[in-house]
Design a protein around this motif. Structure first.
Motif, PDB file in Angstrom:
ATOM      1  N   ASN A 132       0.869  -1.168   0.005  1.00  0.00           N
ATOM      2  CA  ASN A 132       0.147  -0.011  -0.038  1.00  0.00           C
ATOM      3  C   ASN A 132       0.947   1.220  -0.111  1.00  0.00           C
ATOM      4  O   ASN A 132       2.165   0.966  -0.210  1.00  0.00           O
ATOM      5  N   ASP A 133       0.309   2.343   0.095  1.00  0.00           N
ATOM      6  CA  ASP A 133       0.951   3.413   0.072  1.00  0.00           C
ATOM      7  C   ASP A 133       2.141   3.658   1.119  1.00  0.00           C
ATOM      8  O   ASP A 133       3.334   4.093   0.723  1.00  0.00           O
ATOM      9  N   THR A 134       1.708   3.226   2.344  1.00  0.00           N
ATOM     10  CA  THR A 134       2.680   3.282   3.395  1.00  0.00           C
ATOM     11  C   THR A 134       4.051   2.557   3.196  1.00  0.00           C
ATOM     12  O   THR A 134       5.266   2.836   3.448  1.00  0.00           O
ATOM     13  N   LEU A 135       3.714   1.311   2.855  1.00  0.00           N
ATOM     14  CA  LEU A 135       4.673   0.455   2.633  1.00  0.00           C
ATOM     15  C   LEU A 135       5.498   0.810   1.311  1.00  0.00           C
ATOM     16  O   LEU A 135       6.863   0.537   1.487  1.00  0.00           O
ATOM     17  N   TRP A 136       5.098   1.081   0.178  1.00  0.00           N
ATOM     18  CA  TRP A 136       5.889   1.596  -0.908  1.00  0.00           C
ATOM     19  C   TRP A 136       6.801   2.780  -0.557  1.00  0.00           C
ATOM     20  O   TRP A 136       8.057   2.798  -1.006  1.00  0.00           O
ATOM     21  N   ARG A 137       6.214   3.648   0.169  1.00  0.00           N
ATOM     22  CA  ARG A 137       7.144   4.674   0.784  1.00  0.00           C
ATOM     23  C   ARG A 137       8.302   4.261   1.541  1.00  0.00           C
ATOM     24  O   ARG A 137       9.409   4.674   1.492  1.00  0.00           O
ATOM     25  N   SER A 138       7.903   3.240   2.427  1.00  0.00           N
ATOM     26  CA  SER A 138       9.158   2.847   3.360  1.00  0.00           C
ATOM     27  C   SER A 138      10.001   2.013   2.458  1.00  0.00           C
ATOM     28  O   SER A 138      11.132   2.081   2.712  1.00  0.00           O
ATOM     29  N   ALA A 139       9.753   1.305   1.305  1.00  0.00           N
ATOM     30  CA  ALA A 139      10.653   0.468   0.785  1.00  0.00           C
ATOM     31  C   ALA A 139      11.380   1.154  -0.303  1.00  0.00           C
ATOM     32  O   ALA A 139      12.721   0.965  -0.318  1.00  0.00           O
ATOM     33  N   VAL A 140      10.704   2.121  -0.823  1.00  0.00           N
ATOM     34  CA  VAL A 140      11.801   3.363  -1.756  1.00  0.00           C
ATOM     35  C   VAL A 140      12.660   3.795  -0.798  1.00  0.00           C
ATOM     36  O   VAL A 140      13.938   4.203  -1.052  1.00  0.00           O
ATOM     37  N   ALA A 141      12.267   4.446   0.431  1.00  0.00           N
ATOM     38  CA  ALA A 141      13.106   5.165   1.355  1.00  0.00           C
ATOM     39  C   ALA A 141      14.470   4.014   1.920  1.00  0.00           C
ATOM     40  O   ALA A 141      15.405   4.465   1.739  1.00  0.00           O
ATOM     41  N   GLU A 142      13.912   2.993   1.948  1.00  0.00           N
ATOM     42  CA  GLU A 142      15.056   1.965   2.148  1.00  0.00           C
ATOM     43  C   GLU A 142      16.086   1.592   1.170  1.00  0.00           C
ATOM     44  O   GLU A 142      17.141   1.396   1.282  1.00  0.00           O
ATOM     45  N   LEU A 143      15.352   1.287  -0.083  1.00  0.00           N
ATOM     46  CA  LEU A 143      16.277   1.272  -1.393  1.00  0.00           C
ATOM     47  C   LEU A 143      17.080   2.325  -1.416  1.00  0.00           C
ATOM     48  O   LEU A 143      18.501   2.164  -1.840  1.00  0.00           O
ATOM     49  N   PHE A 144      16.574   3.571  -1.378  1.00  0.00           N
ATOM     50  CA  PHE A 144      17.625   4.820  -1.287  1.00  0.00           C
ATOM     51  C   PHE A 144      18.852   4.560  -0.257  1.00  0.00           C
ATOM     52  O   PHE A 144      19.895   5.023  -0.666  1.00  0.00           O
ATOM     53  N   ARG A 145      18.470   4.109   0.942  1.00  0.00           N
ATOM     54  CA  ARG A 145      19.547   4.031   1.808  1.00  0.00           C
ATOM     55  C   ARG A 145      20.577   2.983   1.572  1.00  0.00           C
ATOM     56  O   ARG A 145      21.734   3.212   1.589  1.00  0.00           O
ATOM     57  N   VAL A 146      20.247   1.563   1.062  1.00  0.00           N
ATOM     58  CA  VAL A 146      21.182   0.763   0.976  1.00  0.00           C
ATOM     59  C   VAL A 146      21.905   0.867  -0.461  1.00  0.00           C
ATOM     60  O   VAL A 146      22.894  -0.027  -0.570  1.00  0.00           O
ATOM     61  N   VAL A 147      21.239   1.654  -1.412  1.00  0.00           N
ATOM     62  CA  VAL A 147      22.133   1.706  -2.758  1.00  0.00           C
ATOM     63  C   VAL A 147      23.285   2.608  -2.437  1.00  0.00           C
ATOM     64  O   VAL A 147      23.037   3.502  -2.025  1.00  0.00           O
ATOM     65  N   LYS A 148      24.515   2.152  -3.027  1.00  0.00           N
ATOM     66  CA  LYS A 148      25.621   2.913  -3.132  1.00  0.00           C
ATOM     67  C   LYS A 148      25.482   4.495  -4.143  1.00  0.00           C
ATOM     68  O   LYS A 148      24.535   4.236  -4.941  1.00  0.00           O
ATOM     69  N   PRO A 149      25.862   5.722  -3.594  1.00  0.00           N
ATOM     70  CA  PRO A 149      25.718   6.637  -4.547  1.00  0.00           C
ATOM     71  C   PRO A 149      26.270   6.115  -6.066  1.00  0.00           C
ATOM     72  O   PRO A 149      27.167   5.535  -6.255  1.00  0.00           O
ATOM     73  N   GLY A 150      25.331   6.703  -6.996  1.00  0.00           N
ATOM     74  CA  GLY A 150      25.723   6.580  -8.338  1.00  0.00           C
ATOM     75  C   GLY A 150      24.951   4.683  -8.679  1.00  0.00           C
ATOM     76  O   GLY A 150      24.960   4.697  -9.978  1.00  0.00           O
ATOM     77  N   GLY A 151      24.452   4.275  -7.929  1.00  0.00           N
ATOM     78  CA  GLY A 151      23.983   2.875  -8.267  1.00  0.00           C
ATOM     79  C   GLY A 151      22.395   3.063  -8.532  1.00  0.00           C
ATOM     80  O   GLY A 151      21.863   3.971  -8.343  1.00  0.00           O
ATOM     81  N   TRP A 152      21.910   1.783  -9.176  1.00  0.00           N
ATOM     82  CA  TRP A 152      20.705   1.890  -9.882  1.00  0.00           C
ATOM     83  C   TRP A 152      19.731   0.979  -9.069  1.00  0.00           C
ATOM     84  O   TRP A 152      19.912  -0.053  -8.538  1.00  0.00           O
ATOM     85  N   VAL A 153      18.337   1.348  -9.123  1.00  0.00           N
ATOM     86  CA  VAL A 153      17.465   0.476  -8.624  1.00  0.00           C
ATOM     87  C   VAL A 153      16.603   0.335  -9.948  1.00  0.00           C
ATOM     88  O   VAL A 153      15.938   1.206 -10.692  1.00  0.00           O
ATOM     89  N   GLU A 154      15.935  -0.881 -10.109  1.00  0.00           N
ATOM     90  CA  GLU A 154      15.172  -1.293 -11.098  1.00  0.00           C
ATOM     91  C   GLU A 154      13.843  -1.893 -10.372  1.00  0.00           C
ATOM     92  O   GLU A 154      13.994  -3.156  -9.987  1.00  0.00           O
ATOM     93  N   LEU A 155      12.572  -1.499 -10.475  1.00  0.00           N
ATOM     94  CA  LEU A 155      11.407  -1.956 -10.024  1.00  0.00           C
ATOM     95  C   LEU A 155      10.333  -2.432 -11.324  1.00  0.00           C
ATOM     96  O   LEU A 155      10.041  -1.518 -12.095  1.00  0.00           O
ATOM     97  N   VAL A 156      10.181  -3.703 -11.462  1.00  0.00           N
ATOM     98  CA  VAL A 156       9.376  -4.080 -12.580  1.00  0.00           C
ATOM     99  C   VAL A 156       8.187  -4.364 -11.884  1.00  0.00           C
ATOM    100  O   VAL A 156       8.031  -5.369 -11.062  1.00  0.00           O
ATOM    101  N   GLU A 157       7.065  -3.720 -12.485  1.00  0.00           N
ATOM    102  CA  GLU A 157       5.647  -3.863 -12.012  1.00  0.00           C
ATOM    103  C   GLU A 157       4.807  -4.120 -13.292  1.00  0.00           C
ATOM    104  O   GLU A 157       5.066  -3.799 -14.581  1.00  0.00           O
ATOM    105  N   ILE A 158       3.251  -4.405 -13.030  1.00  0.00           N
ATOM    106  CA  ILE A 158       2.428  -4.809 -13.955  1.00  0.00           C
ATOM    107  C   ILE A 158       1.555  -3.777 -13.807  1.00  0.00           C
ATOM    108  O   ILE A 158       1.064  -3.286 -12.671  1.00  0.00           O
ATOM    109  N   GLU A 159       0.617  -3.510 -15.047  1.00  0.00           N
ATOM    110  CA  GLU A 159      -0.544  -2.513 -14.693  1.00  0.00           C
ATOM    111  C   GLU A 159      -1.572  -3.256 -14.085  1.00  0.00           C
ATOM    112  O   GLU A 159      -2.067  -4.408 -14.339  1.00  0.00           O
ATOM    113  N   ALA A 160      -2.003  -2.624 -12.987  1.00  0.00           N
ATOM    114  CA  ALA A 160      -2.917  -2.958 -11.958  1.00  0.00           C
ATOM    115  C   ALA A 160      -4.259  -1.994 -11.892  1.00  0.00           C
ATOM    116  O   ALA A 160      -4.920  -2.171 -10.480  1.00  0.00           O
ATOM    117  N   GLN A 161      -4.366  -1.282 -12.810  1.00  0.00           N
ATOM    118  CA  GLN A 161      -5.353  -0.078 -12.420  1.00  0.00           C
ATOM    119  C   GLN A 161      -6.342   0.030 -13.828  1.00  0.00           C
ATOM    120  O   GLN A 161      -7.655  -0.405 -13.702  1.00  0.00           O
TER     121      GLN A 161
END
Length: 297
Positions: A132-161
């Motif tokens: 949900n919104d709360t969990l997504w925001r926590s997840a994105v914040a955590e991914l930002f914390r654990v990725v190195k400066p200059g590192g990439w994140v890739e989130l693969v999702e499917i149309e759900a609306q």
């Protein structure tokens, strides 16, 4: 409604799909289809990995993506250290290279401070039905914390609306309405191709991009490529198995006024399968959403 919906194993009340051998088989088949949809590529982020780099695979499931990613890099002379996490160990492989590690962790609460600025690349796939919104925001914040400066994140999702792209008859239209109600009840964010880029930027990521790929659903009666995309996508049986996996949460929630029994839900999904098998119009869309952590963070 007091029926026992299934004997499937669900790792949490929040995640709407099971974590068992049947689901593992479905996910592994789906993995191959997603890779095909992205032109045979396991990832699309412009990474430049070298031996010793650490990679995070969130929502690893059976580990199929991480294991193939590890082997691909090894054949190119790059040996990576890959950390695979999931909220349950039920689908983890029994054997794997020593450089690929599996642990029970959640992306919304990663080891701290141990993993801060650790990973050169983080990959995550198909958490739409868990967040949900709360969990997504926590997840994105955590991914930002654990990725190195200059590192990439890739989130693969499917149309759900927008489920109209596979609503091709009375059963599939009714099922789409039911799933929409289920998602609404769980606070699922459906338009992730719009939503995720916004919160990635808010978290501090840059170079945010979205790469959409449409895939067919059904249409087995005609080998002619889909009019929108030539990518082979979900067979009608694969699409059936996806929604059969959500039978437990649907029945436990009372059926959302669409079904009253397990048998009615199963009949609805099976009717959807028939409609899709005979349709040449149905499709869905995957999105690879990319973002980079700034160098000077």
């Amino acid at each position: 409604m007091n029926e026992q919906p299934t004997a499937r194993y669900y790792a949490s009340k929040q995640y709407l799909l099971p974590a068992d051998n049947v689901e593992t088989q479905r996910l592994n088949t789906q993995h191959n289809m997603i890779v095909n949809a992205f032109g045979g590529k396991l990832f699309v982020a412009p990474t430049n990995l070298t031996t010793g780099d650490r990679v995070l695979e969130s929502a690893a499931g059976s580990g199929i993506w991480a294991l193939e990613f590890f082997e691909k890099n090894r054949t190119e002379g790059v040996t990576l250290d890959i950390e695979c996490i999931d909220i349950s160990s039920a689908q983890f492989p029994s054997t794997h290279p020593s450089e690929v590690h599996f642990s029970v962790n959640s992306v919304v609460n990663l080891p701290n401070p141990d993993w801060t600025d650790t990973f050169s690349f983080a990959h995550q796939r198909l958490l739409v039905a868990a967040m949900n919104d709360t969990l997504w925001r926590s997840a994105v914040a955590e991914l930002f914390r654990v990725v190195k400066p200059g590192g990439w994140v890739e989130l693969v999702e499917i149309e759900a609306q927008d489920f109209s792209t596979w609503s091709v008859g009375p059963n599939s239209t009714k099922l789409a309405s039911l799933i929409n109600a289920l998602y609404g009840g769980k606070g699922v964010i459906g338009d992730l191709s719009v939503y995720l880029p916004v919160i990635l930027k808010e978290a501090g990521f840059v170079n945010v991009q979205c790469d959409p790929r449409r895939v067919t659903i059904g249409g087995e009666v005609d080998a002619t490529p889909h009019k929108i995309t030539e990518v082979k996508g979900y067979g009608s049986d694969m699409w059936r198995d996806l929604w059969m996996g959500m039978k437990g949460p649907v029945i436990e929630a009372g059926g959302y006024g669409a079904v009253d029994t397990v048998e009615e839900y199963e009949a609805l999904v099976q009717g959807t399968e028939v409609e899709l098998k005979n349709s040449k119009e149905a499709y869905t869309t995957f999105f690879a959403i990319l973002a980079r952590k700034p160098e000077n963070t």
